[in-house]
Design a protein around this motif. Structure first.
Motif, PDB file in Angstrom:
ATOM      1  N   LEU A 137       0.827  -1.203   0.000  1.00 37.84           N
ATOM      2  CA  LEU A 137       0.000   0.000   0.000  1.00 37.84           C
ATOM      3  C   LEU A 137       0.862   1.254   0.000  1.00 37.84           C
ATOM      4  N   SER A 138       0.329   2.320  -0.561  1.00 35.18           N
ATOM      5  CA  SER A 138       1.004   3.607  -0.498  1.00 35.18           C
ATOM      6  C   SER A 138       0.938   4.146   0.924  1.00 35.18           C
ATOM      7  N   VAL A 139       1.833   5.071   1.235  1.00 31.35           N
ATOM      8  CA  VAL A 139       1.792   5.721   2.545  1.00 31.35           C
ATOM      9  C   VAL A 139       0.464   6.444   2.721  1.00 31.35           C
ATOM     10  N   ASP A 140      -0.017   7.093   1.665  1.00 30.40           N
ATOM     11  CA  ASP A 140      -1.279   7.820   1.753  1.00 30.40           C
ATOM     12  C   ASP A 140      -2.436   6.884   2.087  1.00 30.40           C
ATOM     13  N   GLU A 141      -2.482   5.715   1.438  1.00 28.42           N
ATOM     14  CA  GLU A 141      -3.580   4.795   1.728  1.00 28.42           C
ATOM     15  C   GLU A 141      -3.473   4.245   3.137  1.00 28.42           C
ATOM     16  N   MET A 142      -2.276   3.897   3.564  1.00 24.70           N
ATOM     17  CA  MET A 142      -2.116   3.362   4.912  1.00 24.70           C
ATOM     18  C   MET A 142      -2.559   4.390   5.950  1.00 24.70           C
ATOM     19  N   GLU A 143      -2.123   5.632   5.793  1.00 24.21           N
ATOM     20  CA  GLU A 143      -2.530   6.673   6.738  1.00 24.21           C
ATOM     21  C   GLU A 143      -4.038   6.907   6.673  1.00 24.21           C
ATOM     22  N   SER A 144      -4.595   6.901   5.477  1.00 24.66           N
ATOM     23  CA  SER A 144      -6.024   7.128   5.318  1.00 24.66           C
ATOM     24  C   SER A 144      -6.838   6.015   5.964  1.00 24.66           C
ATOM     25  N   ARG A 145      -6.422   4.773   5.749  1.00 25.64           N
ATOM     26  CA  ARG A 145      -7.128   3.639   6.362  1.00 25.64           C
ATOM     27  C   ARG A 145      -7.093   3.727   7.883  1.00 25.64           C
ATOM     28  N   LEU A 146      -5.945   4.045   8.431  1.00 29.10           N
ATOM     29  CA  LEU A 146      -5.826   4.134   9.887  1.00 29.10           C
ATOM     30  C   LEU A 146      -6.598   5.337  10.430  1.00 29.10           C
ATOM     31  N   ALA A 147      -6.555   6.445   9.724  1.00 22.91           N
ATOM     32  CA  ALA A 147      -7.322   7.614  10.154  1.00 22.91           C
ATOM     33  C   ALA A 147      -8.818   7.312  10.138  1.00 22.91           C
ATOM     34  N   GLY A 148      -9.272   6.624   9.108  1.00 20.18           N
ATOM     35  CA  GLY A 148     -10.678   6.270   9.012  1.00 20.18           C
ATOM     36  C   GLY A 148     -11.137   5.333  10.110  1.00 20.18           C
ATOM     37  N   ALA A 149     -10.195   4.547  10.646  1.00 18.34           N
ATOM     38  CA  ALA A 149     -10.521   3.622  11.734  1.00 18.34           C
ATOM     39  C   ALA A 149     -10.459   4.283  13.101  1.00 18.34           C
ATOM     40  N   GLY A 150      -9.908   5.505  13.167  1.00 21.81           N
ATOM     41  CA  GLY A 150      -9.889   6.205  14.444  1.00 21.81           C
ATOM     42  C   GLY A 150      -8.516   6.436  15.026  1.00 21.81           C
ATOM     43  N   PHE A 151      -7.495   6.491  14.171  1.00 18.93           N
ATOM     44  CA  PHE A 151      -6.133   6.730  14.630  1.00 18.93           C
ATOM     45  C   PHE A 151      -5.608   8.052  14.064  1.00 18.93           C
ATOM     46  N   THR A 152      -4.660   8.651  14.783  1.00 17.91           N
ATOM     47  CA  THR A 152      -3.969   9.855  14.327  1.00 17.91           C
ATOM     48  C   THR A 152      -2.477   9.567  14.207  1.00 17.91           C
ATOM     49  N   THR A 153      -1.879   9.958  13.103  1.00 19.02           N
ATOM     50  CA  THR A 153      -0.454   9.721  12.886  1.00 19.02           C
ATOM     51  C   THR A 153       0.392  10.570  13.830  1.00 19.02           C
ATOM     52  N   VAL A 154       1.361   9.932  14.478  1.00 19.26           N
ATOM     53  CA  VAL A 154       2.314  10.665  15.311  1.00 19.26           C
ATOM     54  C   VAL A 154       3.740  10.529  14.781  1.00 19.26           C
ATOM     55  N   PHE A 155       3.972   9.549  13.897  1.00 18.20           N
ATOM     56  CA  PHE A 155       5.300   9.381  13.288  1.00 18.20           C
ATOM     57  C   PHE A 155       5.124   8.676  11.958  1.00 18.20           C
ATOM     58  N   GLN A 156       5.815   9.191  10.939  1.00 15.16           N
ATOM     59  CA  GLN A 156       5.855   8.530   9.642  1.00 15.16           C
ATOM     60  C   GLN A 156       7.271   8.625   9.117  1.00 15.16           C
ATOM     61  N   GLY A 157       7.817   7.496   8.671  1.00 14.00           N
ATOM     62  CA  GLY A 157       9.186   7.498   8.174  1.00 14.00           C
ATOM     63  C   GLY A 157       9.415   6.380   7.187  1.00 14.00           C
ATOM     64  N   GLY A 158      10.612   6.332   6.653  1.00 14.79           N
ATOM     65  CA  GLY A 158      10.951   5.298   5.699  1.00 14.79           C
ATOM     66  C   GLY A 158      12.452   5.228   5.494  1.00 14.79           C
TER      67      GLY A 158
END
Length: 218
Positions: A172-193
Motif C-alpha cells: 500500500l502507499s503511505v497515503d492509503e495506509m494513513e487514510s485507512r488508519l485515520a478512518g478507523a480512528g487513529f492519528t499519525t504521530v510518526f511517519q518514516g521510511g
C-alpha cells in the motif's frame, strides 16, 4: 472467514515457518532503523499509562517478542498459521502466541495498550481492509498506539512465490495506509521510511499512530 485465499495464505506460511526462522535470524539486530521505530512505539506506549499489554498481529516466528519484552512490553503474538505459532512457542517460550485472524482478533474491546503490525498488513485484499482496520481500532484503548512496517507501493496485487508456495501480497502507499488508519480512528504521530538495503528489493515504510478518544490511564 476461512475462504480459499485465507486457506492458501495459511498453508503457505505453514510451509514457510522453518524457512523463515533461518532466513530472518539476526535481521532485527542488523536494522537500527527498525529497532528505533519499535523502541519509539514502546516508549510512547508505556508513557501513555495504559499498561504494557500489546498484540503482535501477524507475529510469524515470534522474532519480535524478545525485543518487545526488552522494552518492557508484554507481547501477545497472533498469527494465521498454526505452524508459525508452533515454532514461535518453541523458540520463545517466555512469550504468548495463539492462532488468530487479523479480521477477528482474539482480544476484548479496548483491552490493549498497543498493537504491532510488522509486515502483516500487506496480506489484506482490498475487500478485507475496512473490517481489518476497524478490528485493530477495536482492541486498542483510546490513547494507545499502533506501529506498522510495510513495503510501500501502489496497492496492486503482487503474486509472490517462495519455496514452492505462492500467495498474494499488496504493497500500500503511505497515503492509503494513513487514510485507512485515520478512518478507523487513529492519528499519525510518526511517519518514516528508508531505502532498501542489499538484502531487499524495495524500500520500507513505518507509521506510528495513536488511537483517538479519551485516555483513561490505569
Amino acid at each position: 472467514m476461512d475462504d480459499d485465499k485465507t486457506q492458501e495464505l495459511r498453508t503457505a506460511h505453514d510451509a514457510l515457518a522453518d524457512f523463515y526462522v533461518g532466513h530472518l535470524a539476526g535481521w532485527l539486530e542488523d536494522m537500527p532503523v527498525e529497532r528505533s521505530v519499535l523502541s519509539l512505539f514502546g516508549e510512547l506506549t508505556l508513557a501513555a499509562g495504559l499498561g504494557a499489554d500489546v498484540a503482535d498481529v501477524g507475529s510469524g516466528t515470534g522474532r519480535l517478542a524478545p525485543y518487545l519484552m526488552g522494552l518492557g512490553l508484554r507481547p501477545h503474538g497472533v498469527d494465521l498459521s498454526p505452524e508459525m505459532v508452533r515454532v514461535a512457542r518453541r523458540d520463545h517460550p517466555d512469550a504468548t502466541f495463539d492462532v488468530g485472524d487479523l479480521r477477528a482478533l482474539p482480544f476484548a474491546d479496548a483491552s490493549l495498550a498497543g498493537v504491532v503490525c510488522w509486515y502483516s498488513l500487506i496480506f489484506l485484499a482490498p475487500a478485507d481492509r475496512p473490517a481489518a482496520f476497524r478490528e485493530l481500532a477495536r482492541v486498542v484503548q483510546p490513547g494507545g498506539y499502533l506501529v506498522t512496517a510495510w513495503k510501500p507501493g501502489d496497492g496492486t496485487l503482487r503474486r509472490i512465490g517462495a519455496s514452492s508456495v505462492e500467495f498474494d501480497r499488496y504493497w500500500l502507499s503511505v497515503d492509503e495506509m494513513e487514510s485507512r488508519l485515520a478512518g478507523a480512528g487513529f492519528t499519525t504521530v510518526f511517519q518514516g521510511g528508508r531505502p532498501a538495503d542489499e538484502r531487499e528489493t524495495a524500500p520500507q515504510s513505518y507509521l506510528i499512530v495513536q488511537r483517538n478518544g479519551e485516555i483513561t490511564p490505569e
